[in-house]
Design an enzyme around this catalytic site. Structure first.
Site, PDB file in Angstrom:
ATOM      1  N   SER A 148      52.974  64.744  69.717  1.00  0.00           N
ATOM      2  CA  SER A 148      51.880  64.443  68.799  1.00  0.00           C
ATOM      3  C   SER A 148      51.903  62.990  68.349  1.00  0.00           C
ATOM      4  CB  SER A 148      51.982  65.340  67.556  1.00  0.00           C
ATOM      5  OG  SER A 148      53.205  65.109  66.881  1.00  0.00           O
ATOM      6  N   HIS A 169      48.028  67.561  74.208  1.00  0.00           N
ATOM      7  CA  HIS A 169      48.434  67.827  72.832  1.00  0.00           C
ATOM      8  C   HIS A 169      47.690  69.036  72.283  1.00  0.00           C
ATOM      9  CE1 HIS A 169      48.547  66.606  68.343  1.00  0.00           C
ATOM     10  NE2 HIS A 169      49.576  67.366  68.646  1.00  0.00           N
ATOM     11  N   GLU A 181      43.961  67.731  72.953  1.00  0.00           N
ATOM     12  CA  GLU A 181      43.733  66.314  73.239  1.00  0.00           C
ATOM     13  C   GLU A 181      44.347  66.003  74.597  1.00  0.00           C
ATOM     14  OE1 GLU A 181      43.679  64.223  68.851  1.00  0.00           O
ATOM     15  OE2 GLU A 181      45.634  64.705  69.706  1.00  0.00           O
ATOM     16  N   ASN A 219      45.784  62.973  64.736  1.00  0.00           N
ATOM     17  CA  ASN A 219      46.869  62.468  63.883  1.00  0.00           C
ATOM     18  C   ASN A 219      46.663  61.010  63.473  1.00  0.00           C
ATOM     19  OD1 ASN A 219      48.333  64.806  63.555  1.00  0.00           O
ATOM     20  ND2 ASN A 219      49.557  64.486  65.385  1.00  0.00           N
TER      21      ASN A 219
END
Length: 313
Positions: A148, A169, A181, A219
């Site tokens: 991540s 991800h 992702e 993130n």
């Protein structure tokens, strides 16, 4: 005759080039890491008809992972097959039949199409794993990391298959969260990228694409937001309770930033922000938080330890 032969050779070469450019249809998947993320990815891959091998260091861990997958599948079937219990039981049986486990990664990657790594967030450990598996996996096998926060490019450079390396991800809990992702490094081939997108869709997810930038999409936006909430609290501008209520009622978020930090784990958030700060020390978005550092030092890591920004019974 010579002309016909030349034509045939050109046609054969063209066919070979076309075949080489085709996306890889991923059928066999090896997942390294039997924790929550690895087990979740294994579950959705097996449930969608892929042959899956879940790998971890011990049989004890893998038994726990398998039990967790079974329990998760039961919860899924209660909703998905509410009026058809027999179909639900068959779905669980079929999914588990697609799943096997192993403690020897090198021995099971020889026939896999895709390796997904979901182990500890430590670049050196990940690189060592990929470097080893690179020697045993077939040439066509794609490598992917579920990281991540770490750079996919640095992991790809530990192998000889930079063009067959990308990021996948997933989000926790994997069976429930729809997003994946798909990360493309400067070396990732279009064929590899499209194969990863197709795999994400095949396991029932909605893929989004991102370059290999710190934190990718979610993130990169989420962690600085949570850190800014901590700074707001540190300055005494508002209480953590009021900040959480404001973001839930004013922005429609399901959790406030402090609730989310406790859910994610304060150690995880600190690890991410420290890593980004080392990459871009002058970026104010990535500045460390004294309060966060103090709580982590005191082992108050959130829900998993019973206390973080809030206390839990």
């Amino acid at each position: 005759m010579a002309f016909a032969t030349r034509q045939f050779v050109r046609a054969a070469s063209s066919d070979a080039a076309t075949a080489a450019a085709k996306k890889l249809l991923i059928k066999h998947v090896t997942i390294i890491g039997g924790g929550l993320m690895g087990a979740g990815i294994a579950q959705v891959a097996a449930a969608s008809g892929h042959t899956v091998v879940l790998v971890d260091q011990s049989d004890e861990i893998l038994k726990k992972s398998t039990k967790g997958i079974e329990e998760s599948l039961k919860r899924v079937t209660k909703k998905k097959f509410a009026d058809k219990p027999e179909a639900g039981a068959e779905f669980i049986k079929k999914t588990l039949k697609n799943l096997t486990t192993s403690t020897d990664a090198a021995s099971v990657v020889h026939s896999t199409d895709l390796v997904i790594e979901a182990i500890v967030e430590n670049l050196d450990v990940k690189n060592e794993l990929f470097k080893t598996l690179d020697k045993f996996a077939p040439e066509h096998t794609i490598f992917a990391s579920n990281t991540s926060s770490l750079q996919i490019t640095k992991m790809a450079n530990a192998t000889t298959r930079q063009d067959r390396f990308g990021g996948l991800h997933f989000f926790n809990p994997v069976p429930m969260m729809k997003l994946v992702e798909v990360i493309k490094t400067p070396m990732t081939s279009q064929k590899t990228f499209e194969s990863l997108v197709d795999f994400s869709k095949a396991v029932g997810k909605s893929p989004v694409s991102c370059k290999d930038t710190p934190g990718f999409i979610v993130n990169r936006l989420l962690v600085p937001y949570m850190m800014e909430a901590v700074r707001l609290f540190e300055r005494g501008d508002a209480s953590k309770e009021d900040i959480d209520v404001a973001m839930k009622l004013g922005a429609g978020y399901p959790m406030g930033p402090f609730e989310l930090l406790d859910y994610v784990g304060l150690d995880t958030s600190k690890y991410i922000i420290d890593g980004w700060h080392s990459l871009e020390p002058n970026n104010p978005l990535f500045a460390p938080s004294p309060l966060l550092n103090k709580l982590v030092e005191e082992k108050k890591l959130g829900k998993k330890t019973g206390e973080g920004f809030y206390k839990y019974k």
